[in-house]
Design an enzyme around this catalytic site. Sequence first.
Site, mmCIF file in Angstrom:
data_model
loop_
_atom_site.group_PDB
_atom_site.id
_atom_site.type_symbol
_atom_site.label_atom_id
_atom_site.label_comp_id
_atom_site.label_asym_id
_atom_site.label_seq_id
_atom_site.Cartn_x
_atom_site.Cartn_y
_atom_site.Cartn_z
ATOM 1 N N THR A 163 0.406 0.535 -6.460
ATOM 2 C CA THR A 163 -0.899 0.101 -5.982
ATOM 3 C C THR A 163 -2.005 1.044 -6.441
ATOM 4 O O THR A 163 -1.748 2.230 -6.696
ATOM 5 C CB THR A 163 -0.872 0.066 -4.428
ATOM 6 O OG1 THR A 163 -2.199 -0.049 -3.933
ATOM 7 C CG2 THR A 163 -0.268 1.328 -3.826
ATOM 8 N N ASP A 164 -3.233 0.530 -6.478
ATOM 9 C CA ASP A 164 -4.381 1.397 -6.782
ATOM 10 C C ASP A 164 -4.704 2.330 -5.612
ATOM 11 O O ASP A 164 -5.483 3.273 -5.771
ATOM 12 C CB ASP A 164 -5.617 0.562 -7.162
ATOM 13 C CG ASP A 164 -6.054 -0.427 -6.089
ATOM 14 O OD1 ASP A 164 -5.437 -0.478 -5.010
ATOM 15 O OD2 ASP A 164 -7.043 -1.154 -6.331
ATOM 16 N N GLU A 165 -4.094 2.059 -4.435
ATOM 17 C CA GLU A 165 -4.433 2.872 -3.256
ATOM 18 C C GLU A 165 -3.957 4.318 -3.397
ATOM 19 O O GLU A 165 -4.427 5.205 -2.685
ATOM 20 C CB GLU A 165 -3.873 2.219 -1.982
ATOM 21 C CG GLU A 165 -4.357 0.775 -1.858
ATOM 22 C CD GLU A 165 -4.221 0.146 -0.493
ATOM 23 O OE1 GLU A 165 -4.090 0.880 0.504
ATOM 24 O OE2 GLU A 165 -4.252 -1.086 -0.429
ATOM 25 N N TYR A 217 0.636 4.535 4.196
ATOM 26 C CA TYR A 217 1.098 3.569 3.177
ATOM 27 C C TYR A 217 0.871 4.120 1.773
ATOM 28 O O TYR A 217 1.807 4.202 0.974
ATOM 29 C CB TYR A 217 0.368 2.222 3.345
ATOM 30 C CG TYR A 217 0.503 1.332 2.131
ATOM 31 C CD1 TYR A 217 1.739 0.784 1.772
ATOM 32 C CD2 TYR A 217 -0.598 1.035 1.309
ATOM 33 C CE1 TYR A 217 1.876 -0.024 0.643
ATOM 34 C CE2 TYR A 217 -0.472 0.234 0.184
ATOM 35 C CZ TYR A 217 0.763 -0.296 -0.136
ATOM 36 O OH TYR A 217 0.896 -1.081 -1.256
ATOM 37 N N LYS A 235 3.573 5.262 -1.159
ATOM 38 C CA LYS A 235 3.626 4.659 -2.501
ATOM 39 C C LYS A 235 3.416 5.740 -3.570
ATOM 40 O O LYS A 235 4.068 5.710 -4.618
ATOM 41 C CB LYS A 235 2.575 3.557 -2.646
ATOM 42 C CG LYS A 235 2.825 2.305 -1.835
ATOM 43 C CD LYS A 235 4.085 1.540 -2.209
ATOM 44 C CE LYS A 235 4.005 0.851 -3.550
ATOM 45 N NZ LYS A 235 5.203 -0.023 -3.782
HETATM 46 P P1 NAD Z 1 5.200 -7.964 1.430
HETATM 47 O O1 NAD Z 1 5.049 -7.107 2.638
HETATM 48 O O2 NAD Z 1 4.642 -9.354 1.474
HETATM 49 O O3 NAD Z 1 6.737 -8.105 1.053
HETATM 50 C C1 NAD Z 1 7.606 -7.017 1.054
HETATM 51 C C2 NAD Z 1 9.022 -7.554 0.916
HETATM 52 O O4 NAD Z 1 9.913 -6.432 0.868
HETATM 53 C C3 NAD Z 1 9.472 -8.418 2.101
HETATM 54 O O5 NAD Z 1 10.130 -9.573 1.627
HETATM 55 C C4 NAD Z 1 10.431 -7.524 2.866
HETATM 56 O O6 NAD Z 1 11.432 -8.234 3.564
HETATM 57 C C5 NAD Z 1 11.015 -6.682 1.737
HETATM 58 N N1 NAD Z 1 11.526 -5.388 2.218
HETATM 59 C C6 NAD Z 1 10.868 -4.494 3.016
HETATM 60 N N2 NAD Z 1 11.678 -3.442 3.277
HETATM 61 C C7 NAD Z 1 12.837 -3.656 2.604
HETATM 62 C C8 NAD Z 1 14.047 -2.921 2.448
HETATM 63 N N3 NAD Z 1 14.224 -1.740 3.068
HETATM 64 N N4 NAD Z 1 15.020 -3.440 1.672
HETATM 65 C C9 NAD Z 1 14.852 -4.639 1.049
HETATM 66 N N5 NAD Z 1 13.743 -5.379 1.179
HETATM 67 C C10 NAD Z 1 12.746 -4.904 1.933
HETATM 68 O O7 NAD Z 1 4.568 -7.130 0.236
HETATM 69 P P2 NAD Z 1 3.751 -7.618 -1.036
HETATM 70 O O8 NAD Z 1 2.336 -7.760 -0.660
HETATM 71 O O9 NAD Z 1 4.479 -8.741 -1.671
HETATM 72 O O10 NAD Z 1 3.862 -6.320 -1.958
HETATM 73 C C11 NAD Z 1 4.936 -6.170 -2.885
HETATM 74 C C12 NAD Z 1 4.792 -4.847 -3.608
HETATM 75 O O11 NAD Z 1 3.533 -4.801 -4.284
HETATM 76 C C13 NAD Z 1 4.807 -3.624 -2.688
HETATM 77 O O12 NAD Z 1 5.538 -2.610 -3.320
HETATM 78 C C14 NAD Z 1 3.351 -3.236 -2.553
HETATM 79 O O13 NAD Z 1 3.208 -1.847 -2.323
HETATM 80 C C15 NAD Z 1 2.825 -3.627 -3.913
HETATM 81 N N6 NAD Z 1 1.396 -3.964 -3.937
HETATM 82 C C16 NAD Z 1 0.916 -4.973 -3.160
HETATM 83 C C17 NAD Z 1 -0.431 -5.301 -3.204
HETATM 84 C C18 NAD Z 1 -0.996 -6.444 -2.394
HETATM 85 O O14 NAD Z 1 -2.194 -6.687 -2.475
HETATM 86 N N7 NAD Z 1 -0.199 -7.188 -1.639
HETATM 87 C C19 NAD Z 1 -1.298 -4.576 -4.017
HETATM 88 C C20 NAD Z 1 -0.765 -3.526 -4.793
HETATM 89 C C21 NAD Z 1 0.586 -3.250 -4.757
HETATM 90 P P1 TYD Z 2 -6.092 -5.595 3.648
HETATM 91 O O1 TYD Z 2 -6.017 -7.043 3.300
HETATM 92 O O2 TYD Z 2 -5.392 -5.104 4.846
HETATM 93 O O3 TYD Z 2 -5.639 -4.805 2.335
HETATM 94 P P2 TYD Z 2 -5.742 -3.209 2.001
HETATM 95 O O4 TYD Z 2 -5.956 -2.468 3.264
HETATM 96 O O5 TYD Z 2 -4.413 -2.923 1.393
HETATM 97 O O6 TYD Z 2 -6.869 -3.073 1.039
HETATM 98 O O7 TYD Z 2 -7.627 -5.199 3.799
HETATM 99 C C1 TYD Z 2 -8.557 -5.520 2.784
HETATM 100 C C2 TYD Z 2 -9.939 -5.057 3.239
HETATM 101 O O8 TYD Z 2 -10.348 -5.867 4.350
HETATM 102 C C3 TYD Z 2 -9.989 -3.625 3.737
HETATM 103 O O9 TYD Z 2 -11.247 -3.055 3.402
HETATM 104 C C4 TYD Z 2 -9.881 -3.743 5.256
HETATM 105 C C5 TYD Z 2 -10.588 -5.067 5.520
HETATM 106 N N1 TYD Z 2 -10.071 -5.836 6.678
HETATM 107 C C6 TYD Z 2 -10.953 -6.259 7.680
HETATM 108 O O10 TYD Z 2 -12.166 -5.982 7.631
HETATM 109 N N2 TYD Z 2 -10.442 -6.977 8.730
HETATM 110 C C7 TYD Z 2 -9.111 -7.287 8.813
HETATM 111 O O11 TYD Z 2 -8.689 -7.927 9.807
HETATM 112 C C8 TYD Z 2 -8.230 -6.856 7.776
HETATM 113 C C9 TYD Z 2 -6.763 -7.162 7.845
HETATM 114 C C10 TYD Z 2 -8.755 -6.128 6.724
#
Ligand code: NAD
Ligand code: TYD
Length: 336
Positions: free
Chosen positions: A123-125, A150, A154
């Site tokens: 992630t960019d975080e 988080y 990561k």
């Molecule tokens: P998500 O929370 O929707 O899904 C995570 C999945 O991982 C779930 O299916 C969960 O059951 C599985 N999981 C969790 N713990 C586990 C374990 N111990 N063993 C096996 N499976 C397990 O997450 P997402 O949004 O799909 O994100 C996927 C990846 O992308 C993550 O690594 C996250 O850090 C990264 N990422 C997500 C975003 C975003 O915007 N969603 C952005 C940047 C990076």
């Molecule tokens: P989120 O979707 O939780 O993603 P991330 O924290 O990984 O960036 O949040 C996106 C942005 O929206 C973040 O600036 C926090 C804000 N946010 C709200 O203002 N209200 C909400 O209920 C949530 C979940 C997020």
Amino acid sequence: MTKILVTGGAGFIGANFIHWVLKNRDWEILNLDKLTYAGNLENLKAVEGGSRYEFIQGDICDGPLVNDLMRKVTHVVHFAAESHVDRSVLEPAVFVETNVLGTQVLLQAASKNKIKRFHHVSTDEVFGALELSDGKKFNEETPYNPHSPYSASKASSDHLVRAYGDTFGLEYTMTNCSNNYGPYQFPEKIIPLFVANARENKPLPIYGDGKAVRDYLYVDDHCEAIALVIEKGKPQETYCVGGDSEKNSIEIAETILEALGKTRNLMTFVKDRPGHDRRYAIDHSKITKELGWKPRVTFEEGIAKTIRWNIDNMAWVENILNGEYQKYYKKQYGGK
Ligand code: NAD
Ligand code: TYD
């Protein structure tokens, strides 16, 4: 033959990736997922029973299981993680267990079994926060400076991946992407949560002043970027992937309320997230120059599709909202 161990394939991005690969490539997929609160096999109903897809329920922290599965595959794409910042504030320990320890278990087994490519989805975080209007963006050279449990977990996992490359010669690639959105996103993240609340005329909780900015990336564009990196990316390299769509929480709320014909009065300013990063933005020029990738879906197209999907799949959303999510929401917002 390319056979990929996808970890976390029952979650949001993992499920989209599996659908994307089965449609656009001839690769086989072995999906390892623990099915935590965020894992949902409904996301994969359409591909169940297919000859190129298999599901295994299990934990990435389970060394013997992971080692066994590594023997059957050529590549790994590692999505499995605890992924929500707000949860990491409430319960940090599981973020370290899964994101740090789980990643190490996978890396150990991948090294031992001479996996051709370990692709780590990050992630960019990990880069910390940008100022609202300094015009800067994150790139592959940006130093790590994570703030939440988080992003710290990561960041640790990213360091471990590079350490396994440097120390044990594991061939890896990594992507650090911005905020994804699209179908199957768990309604704890801002876009699906706001659509679900707006639909029911419930308040849209906007953290702090609502001006924190995220760079929104449509999930299919992210899936394509990962596939290109696996195919053409240089080993031991990192690629930043972003959507060229910087939006703050107020803009997200306004777009959703307007699309659903709801009143702006649903916007409700609540206490800010502790340590809330002010702005994320990605400079994706490396992957654009080297691999020819750029985001195809504009924010306007992507958000329209995502709102439509959430409305058309309200039963999927409601199953979640009425189950696990309720407990969490009560804990976070005190039963509102
Ligand atoms: P998500 O929370 O929707 O899904 C995570 C999945 O991982 C779930 O299916 C969960 O059951 C599985 N999981 C969790 N713990 C586990 C374990 N111990 N063993 C096996 N499976 C397990 O997450 P997402 O949004 O799909 O994100 C996927 C990846 O992308 C993550 O690594 C996250 O850090 C990264 N990422 C997500 C975003 C975003 O915007 N969603 C952005 C940047 C990076
Ligand atoms: P989120 O979707 O939780 O993603 P991330 O924290 O990984 O960036 O949040 C996106 C942005 O929206 C973040 O600036 C926090 C804000 N946010 C709200 O203002 N209200 C909400 O209920 C949530 C979940 C997020």
